[in-house]
Design a protein around this motif. Sequence first.
Motif, mmCIF file in Angstrom:
data_model
loop_
_atom_site.group_PDB
_atom_site.id
_atom_site.type_symbol
_atom_site.label_atom_id
_atom_site.label_comp_id
_atom_site.label_asym_id
_atom_site.label_seq_id
_atom_site.Cartn_x
_atom_site.Cartn_y
_atom_site.Cartn_z
ATOM 1 N N GLY A 12 0.802 -1.210 0.000
ATOM 2 C CA GLY A 12 0.000 0.000 0.000
ATOM 3 C C GLY A 12 0.838 1.264 0.000
ATOM 4 O O GLY A 12 2.061 1.228 -0.213
ATOM 5 N N ILE A 13 0.174 2.381 0.248
ATOM 6 C CA ILE A 13 0.854 3.675 0.202
ATOM 7 C C ILE A 13 0.201 4.618 1.199
ATOM 8 O O ILE A 13 -1.023 4.634 1.368
ATOM 9 N N ALA A 14 1.027 5.380 1.904
ATOM 10 C CA ALA A 14 0.568 6.409 2.835
ATOM 11 C C ALA A 14 1.526 7.589 2.730
ATOM 12 O O ALA A 14 2.660 7.432 2.250
ATOM 13 N N GLY A 15 1.092 8.732 3.200
ATOM 14 C CA GLY A 15 1.924 9.919 3.061
ATOM 15 C C GLY A 15 3.255 9.796 3.757
ATOM 16 O O GLY A 15 4.295 10.195 3.228
ATOM 17 N N ASP A 16 3.252 9.220 4.985
ATOM 18 C CA ASP A 16 4.515 9.096 5.712
ATOM 19 C C ASP A 16 5.445 8.091 5.059
ATOM 20 O O ASP A 16 6.676 8.218 5.143
ATOM 21 N N MET A 17 4.882 7.089 4.364
ATOM 22 C CA MET A 17 5.711 6.116 3.649
ATOM 23 C C MET A 17 6.393 6.783 2.450
ATOM 24 O O MET A 17 7.564 6.504 2.149
ATOM 25 N N CYS A 18 5.677 7.680 1.763
ATOM 26 C CA CYS A 18 6.284 8.433 0.652
ATOM 27 C C CYS A 18 7.447 9.275 1.158
ATOM 28 O O CYS A 18 8.536 9.279 0.571
ATOM 29 N N LEU A 19 7.217 9.988 2.251
ATOM 30 C CA LEU A 19 8.251 10.856 2.798
ATOM 31 C C LEU A 19 9.440 10.033 3.290
ATOM 32 O O LEU A 19 10.599 10.398 3.088
ATOM 33 N N GLY A 20 9.166 8.880 3.918
ATOM 34 C CA GLY A 20 10.233 8.011 4.380
ATOM 35 C C GLY A 20 11.076 7.473 3.244
ATOM 36 O O GLY A 20 12.309 7.409 3.340
ATOM 37 N N ALA A 21 10.423 7.085 2.128
ATOM 38 C CA ALA A 21 11.153 6.571 0.970
ATOM 39 C C ALA A 21 12.062 7.639 0.370
ATOM 40 O O ALA A 21 13.184 7.355 -0.068
ATOM 41 N N LEU A 22 11.592 8.886 0.355
ATOM 42 C CA LEU A 22 12.401 9.979 -0.199
ATOM 43 C C LEU A 22 13.610 10.275 0.680
ATOM 44 O O LEU A 22 14.716 10.483 0.185
ATOM 45 N N VAL A 23 13.407 10.298 1.997
ATOM 46 C CA VAL A 23 14.534 10.511 2.912
ATOM 47 C C VAL A 23 15.528 9.367 2.783
ATOM 48 O O VAL A 23 16.746 9.571 2.755
ATOM 49 N N ASP A 24 15.014 8.136 2.675
ATOM 50 C CA ASP A 24 15.885 6.974 2.514
ATOM 51 C C ASP A 24 16.673 7.046 1.206
ATOM 52 O O ASP A 24 17.783 6.535 1.108
ATOM 53 N N ALA A 25 16.087 7.689 0.185
ATOM 54 C CA ALA A 25 16.737 7.806 -1.122
ATOM 55 C C ALA A 25 17.747 8.949 -1.174
ATOM 56 O O ALA A 25 18.394 9.146 -2.205
ATOM 57 N N GLY A 26 17.858 9.708 -0.093
ATOM 58 C CA GLY A 26 18.899 10.734 -0.072
ATOM 59 C C GLY A 26 18.439 12.159 0.123
ATOM 60 O O GLY A 26 19.271 13.068 0.212
ATOM 61 N N VAL A 27 17.126 12.409 0.160
ATOM 62 C CA VAL A 27 16.661 13.783 0.395
ATOM 63 C C VAL A 27 17.015 14.158 1.837
ATOM 64 O O VAL A 27 16.591 13.474 2.775
ATOM 65 N N PRO A 28 17.780 15.222 2.052
ATOM 66 C CA PRO A 28 18.202 15.565 3.421
ATOM 67 C C PRO A 28 17.008 15.929 4.304
ATOM 68 O O PRO A 28 16.171 16.750 3.922
ATOM 69 N N LEU A 29 16.949 15.321 5.484
ATOM 70 C CA LEU A 29 15.863 15.633 6.405
ATOM 71 C C LEU A 29 15.930 17.094 6.836
ATOM 72 O O LEU A 29 14.898 17.761 6.982
ATOM 73 N N ASP A 30 17.146 17.625 7.022
ATOM 74 C CA ASP A 30 17.299 19.030 7.425
ATOM 75 C C ASP A 30 16.727 19.974 6.373
ATOM 76 O O ASP A 30 16.109 20.991 6.708
ATOM 77 N N TYR A 31 16.940 19.634 5.086
ATOM 78 C CA TYR A 31 16.377 20.456 4.005
ATOM 79 C C TYR A 31 14.856 20.430 4.067
ATOM 80 O O TYR A 31 14.185 21.467 3.953
ATOM 81 N N THR A 32 14.299 19.236 4.250
ATOM 82 C CA THR A 32 12.847 19.096 4.312
ATOM 83 C C THR A 32 12.276 19.900 5.467
ATOM 84 O O THR A 32 11.268 20.610 5.322
ATOM 85 N N ILE A 33 12.909 19.806 6.626
ATOM 86 C CA ILE A 33 12.438 20.562 7.796
ATOM 87 C C ILE A 33 12.519 22.065 7.547
ATOM 88 O O ILE A 33 11.588 22.825 7.856
ATOM 89 N N GLU A 34 13.650 22.507 6.960
ATOM 90 C CA GLU A 34 13.839 23.933 6.682
ATOM 91 C C GLU A 34 12.732 24.482 5.780
ATOM 92 O O GLU A 34 12.166 25.555 6.041
ATOM 93 N N LYS A 35 12.414 23.757 4.710
ATOM 94 C CA LYS A 35 11.387 24.230 3.783
ATOM 95 C C LYS A 35 9.985 24.118 4.382
ATOM 96 O O LYS A 35 9.137 24.998 4.167
ATOM 97 N N LEU A 36 9.734 23.052 5.143
ATOM 98 C CA LEU A 36 8.417 22.907 5.772
ATOM 99 C C LEU A 36 8.163 24.002 6.800
ATOM 100 O O LEU A 36 7.016 24.396 7.028
ATOM 101 N N ASN A 37 9.230 24.516 7.414
ATOM 102 C CA ASN A 37 9.064 25.601 8.386
ATOM 103 C C ASN A 37 8.458 26.844 7.753
ATOM 104 O O ASN A 37 7.865 27.683 8.441
ATOM 105 N N LEU A 38 8.606 26.974 6.413
ATOM 106 C CA LEU A 38 8.045 28.124 5.716
ATOM 107 C C LEU A 38 6.517 28.126 5.751
ATOM 108 O O LEU A 38 5.890 29.158 5.501
ATOM 109 N N LEU A 39 5.905 26.973 6.049
ATOM 110 C CA LEU A 39 4.443 26.906 6.134
ATOM 111 C C LEU A 39 3.915 27.640 7.366
ATOM 112 O O LEU A 39 2.719 27.944 7.439
ATOM 113 N N GLY A 40 4.787 27.888 8.334
ATOM 114 C CA GLY A 40 4.367 28.605 9.527
ATOM 115 C C GLY A 40 3.618 27.768 10.543
ATOM 116 O O GLY A 40 2.910 28.316 11.400
ATOM 117 N N ILE A 41 3.756 26.445 10.466
ATOM 118 C CA ILE A 41 3.053 25.569 11.422
ATOM 119 C C ILE A 41 4.038 24.695 12.191
ATOM 120 O O ILE A 41 3.654 23.673 12.753
#
Length: 415
Positions: A12-41
């Motif tokens: 199956g597929i879920a949102g957290d599984m998509c995000l986990g697969a991307l981090v596992d593939a090399g997307v930096p978690l720090d980059y993701t956090i930095e950009k998500l902080n722009l949402l203001g939440i």
Amino acid sequence: MNKLAYLECPAGIAGDMCLGALVDAGVPLDYTIEKLNLLGISHEYQLRAELVHRNGQQATKVHVDLTDDHHHHHQGNGHSHHGRHLPEIEALILTAKLPVRAQAASLAVFRKLAEAEGAVHGIAPEKVHFHEVGATDALVDIVGTCLGLDWLGIDQLYCSAMPTGGGTVRAAHGLLPVPTPAVLKLWESRQVPVYSNGIEKELCTPTGTAIAVTLATSFGPPPQMSIQRIGLGAGSRNLPIPNILRLWIGETLVEQAQQEKGGQDAHPTIQETISVLETQIDDLSPQAIAYTFDALFEAGALDVFTQPIVMKKSRQGVLLTVICHPENEQTCETVLFRETTTLGIRRSTQIRAILQREIQRVMTPYGEVRVKVSGSGGVITNVQPEYEDCAAFAKENNVSWREVHRLALQAWYSH
């Protein structure tokens, strides 16, 4: 050369599984956090990742730990009750100044989700109150996934057939059968191939399904590609099979299949399906149109051009045309509505014939220059050094662009 990704979802597929697969593939978690902080939440959650095992296989599990006394669960274990309506979600994304492609993709996924939920409940998408799918964790999952795909430079996303799951799941509207109504509506919108793997659990969540249905080019077997990396995203449960979403990442040359056929058997051109978006504008400054061009190319447009036209009451205007692959149609349309004053956009689907092409590299006295080589049936018909490379070296060395261009052509023909 196209960079491809394939979502293989046997569990199956879920949102957290998509995000986990991307981090596992090399997307930096720090980059993701930095950009998500722009949402203001960012005060509503904390994002972390850990390596876990599912049936003996290691994968990355991403956690969105809510800080407002809500509990974060995925794949049917429960949901956060911090809900938002679609306009509020769109406002958060639009004001966040995310990368253009990530912003457009995020808006498109939530719009698709709202349309599905609205169809289920018989209300307009804007009136849908997102419960589990509009909660803080889903905002992080969807926007984070779009950020990751953009960071990896994925040109086309594909997805496997999806398992139906079974049983029931408790949601904001009570006990629902699996697949849930919203997931069924999303599958219907793209005629997604499904099958039963015998597991009576919620395997495909609305969030994960919306990501795939909105962004995937097609569903089924993987495309022809050379594998570069595999990302493994873990789900929350332990299932009879490894609860892992596998993200295949690779590249393909558009002319590869034709070259393998070789000689006279090769087709003279490659045919592909494209989307054409058109709108006429008579009240927008040229500078805004120039900016729109850049934003459209960042959103995946293949070509953008304008033509002078005369509109009603003899007003002078322009016809703005965008050519893109069908999977980028929604993102390009989002850019047009955001950056221009248009009130409507016409869509059409066409077939275009293109020459086989590839990017080669040559060395000049000023450095390496990319060269686009195109042709058909094994015969090269056009060789063009990349404009940006020639321009960069011309400025850096205070020489003419034509000189760098000439040297690049000379290097290619002499290699």
